[in-house]
Design a protein around this motif. Structure first.
Motif, mmCIF file in Angstrom:
data_model
loop_
_atom_site.group_PDB
_atom_site.id
_atom_site.type_symbol
_atom_site.label_atom_id
_atom_site.label_comp_id
_atom_site.label_asym_id
_atom_site.label_seq_id
_atom_site.Cartn_x
_atom_site.Cartn_y
_atom_site.Cartn_z
ATOM 1 N N ALA A 57 0.833 -1.199 0.000
ATOM 2 C CA ALA A 57 0.000 0.000 0.000
ATOM 3 C C ALA A 57 0.869 1.251 0.000
ATOM 4 O O ALA A 57 1.827 1.358 0.763
ATOM 5 C CB ALA A 57 -0.929 0.003 1.214
ATOM 6 N N ALA A 58 0.504 2.194 -0.860
ATOM 7 C CA ALA A 58 1.179 3.490 -0.900
ATOM 8 C C ALA A 58 0.507 4.430 0.090
ATOM 9 O O ALA A 58 -0.689 4.327 0.355
ATOM 10 C CB ALA A 58 1.111 4.073 -2.309
ATOM 11 N N PHE A 59 1.293 5.340 0.656
ATOM 12 C CA PHE A 59 0.765 6.377 1.541
ATOM 13 C C PHE A 59 1.730 7.541 1.519
ATOM 14 O O PHE A 59 2.832 7.443 0.984
ATOM 15 C CB PHE A 59 0.536 5.855 2.970
ATOM 16 C CG PHE A 59 1.799 5.490 3.690
ATOM 17 C CD1 PHE A 59 2.408 6.401 4.541
ATOM 18 C CD2 PHE A 59 2.402 4.251 3.519
ATOM 19 C CE1 PHE A 59 3.582 6.088 5.198
ATOM 20 C CE2 PHE A 59 3.573 3.921 4.170
ATOM 21 C CZ PHE A 59 4.163 4.837 5.017
ATOM 22 N N GLU A 60 1.313 8.641 2.110
ATOM 23 C CA GLU A 60 2.153 9.822 2.152
ATOM 24 C C GLU A 60 2.321 10.282 3.597
ATOM 25 O O GLU A 60 1.339 10.423 4.319
ATOM 26 C CB GLU A 60 1.508 10.933 1.319
ATOM 27 C CG GLU A 60 2.357 12.165 1.189
ATOM 28 C CD GLU A 60 1.719 13.203 0.282
ATOM 29 O OE1 GLU A 60 2.428 13.709 -0.606
ATOM 30 O OE2 GLU A 60 0.516 13.501 0.451
ATOM 31 N N PHE A 61 3.578 10.479 4.012
ATOM 32 C CA PHE A 61 3.846 11.136 5.284
ATOM 33 C C PHE A 61 3.783 12.640 5.046
ATOM 34 O O PHE A 61 4.338 13.146 4.067
ATOM 35 C CB PHE A 61 5.239 10.795 5.813
ATOM 36 C CG PHE A 61 5.332 9.495 6.557
ATOM 37 C CD1 PHE A 61 4.495 9.205 7.619
ATOM 38 C CD2 PHE A 61 6.296 8.555 6.213
ATOM 39 C CE1 PHE A 61 4.601 8.021 8.320
ATOM 40 C CE2 PHE A 61 6.412 7.365 6.905
ATOM 41 C CZ PHE A 61 5.557 7.096 7.958
ATOM 42 N N ILE A 62 3.144 13.361 5.973
ATOM 43 C CA ILE A 62 3.028 14.816 5.885
ATOM 44 C C ILE A 62 3.517 15.408 7.205
ATOM 45 O O ILE A 62 2.837 15.310 8.218
ATOM 46 C CB ILE A 62 1.578 15.248 5.606
ATOM 47 C CG1 ILE A 62 1.042 14.539 4.359
ATOM 48 C CG2 ILE A 62 1.492 16.773 5.467
ATOM 49 C CD1 ILE A 62 -0.466 14.542 4.258
ATOM 50 N N TRP A 63 4.726 15.983 7.162
ATOM 51 C CA TRP A 63 5.318 16.583 8.356
ATOM 52 C C TRP A 63 4.895 18.027 8.481
ATOM 53 O O TRP A 63 4.954 18.781 7.505
ATOM 54 C CB TRP A 63 6.843 16.567 8.271
ATOM 55 C CG TRP A 63 7.471 15.276 8.604
ATOM 56 C CD1 TRP A 63 7.923 14.875 9.826
ATOM 57 C CD2 TRP A 63 7.764 14.212 7.706
ATOM 58 N NE1 TRP A 63 8.462 13.620 9.730
ATOM 59 C CE2 TRP A 63 8.371 13.191 8.442
ATOM 60 C CE3 TRP A 63 7.551 14.014 6.342
ATOM 61 C CZ2 TRP A 63 8.776 12.001 7.868
ATOM 62 C CZ3 TRP A 63 7.945 12.834 5.770
ATOM 63 C CH2 TRP A 63 8.557 11.850 6.529
ATOM 64 N N ARG A 64 4.520 18.398 9.687
ATOM 65 C CA ARG A 64 4.287 19.794 10.064
ATOM 66 C C ARG A 64 4.906 19.962 11.456
ATOM 67 O O ARG A 64 4.196 20.071 12.458
ATOM 68 C CB ARG A 64 2.792 20.102 10.066
ATOM 69 C CG ARG A 64 2.162 20.042 8.691
ATOM 70 C CD ARG A 64 0.693 20.423 8.697
ATOM 71 N NE ARG A 64 0.125 20.220 7.380
ATOM 72 C CZ ARG A 64 -0.740 19.246 7.087
ATOM 73 N NH1 ARG A 64 -1.152 18.397 8.013
ATOM 74 N NH2 ARG A 64 -1.215 19.139 5.865
ATOM 75 N N ASN A 65 6.220 19.959 11.488
ATOM 76 C CA ASN A 65 6.944 19.943 12.768
ATOM 77 C C ASN A 65 6.672 21.170 13.624
ATOM 78 O O ASN A 65 6.816 21.116 14.843
ATOM 79 C CB ASN A 65 8.441 19.782 12.531
ATOM 80 C CG ASN A 65 8.780 18.406 11.997
ATOM 81 O OD1 ASN A 65 8.040 17.447 12.220
ATOM 82 N ND2 ASN A 65 9.873 18.296 11.273
#
Length: 177
Positions: A57-65
């Motif tokens: 499965a593909a997914f996207e990490f989205i960082w908002r540190n």
């Protein structure tokens, strides 16, 4: 990696350009697993991104540190308010092991093992392409895991970017060129 009695918060190189870092966290294992796999919980310490829990499965990490603490600490030059990374699940053995692709490295593995009422989380980031990225990633995992430890313990996390800058300098001194 370490004897639990001497568990060091710092990551170590298990082979050239491969970082392994551990934390002993309050359990149960299903709770820590949720902090790794559930987007709403994971965004509180690392990055958001819905995951379909299946190999391939593909997914996207989205960082908002900047959102990891309130008020946010000052973001260093060269970083944006948001960063995205397309990943794929390569290994899955819930709630004990999750492997994912990760940019230009050979991927990251999250391993969980119950230790009494606690959970040993081991993160292995394999074969980073260069020392600069290794130092950024080492400081990043360390700082993110400090936030996770605070979240699961019900305490206030340290200022993320301040910690990241301090830790990057520490790792530069610890990891030989």
């Amino acid at each position: 990696m370490n004897d639990l009695a001497t568990l060091d918060a710092h990551g170590v190189l298990t082979e050239p350009m491969t970082l392994q870092i551990q934390r002993l966290l309050p359990g149960p294992i299903e709770r820590v697993w949720a902090y790794i796999t559930d987007s709403d919980l994971r965004r509180q310490w690392l990055a958001a991104g819905e995951m379909e829990m299946r190999v391939g499965a593909a997914f996207e990490f989205i960082w908002r540190n900047d959102e990891l603490n309130d008020p946010p600490s000052r973001r260093p030059e060269g970083f944006d308010a948001e960063h995205r990374l397309e990943c794929w699940i390569t290994e899955l053995d819930a709630p004990r092991r999750l492997g994912v692709t990760w940019g230009r490295s050979d991927g990251v593995t999250f391993e969980l093992a119950p230790v009494g009422q606690k959970v040993l989380l081991t993160i292995t980031h394999r074969r980073l392409p260069d020392r600069d990225l290794l130092l950024k990633v080492s400081a990043g995992w360390h700082a993110h895991l400090d936030v996770l430890a605070a979240r699961v313990s019900g305490t206030v996390p340290p200022p993320f970017w301040d910690e990241w800058l301090r830790l990057k300098a520490e790792y530069a001194a610890r990891i030989a060129e």
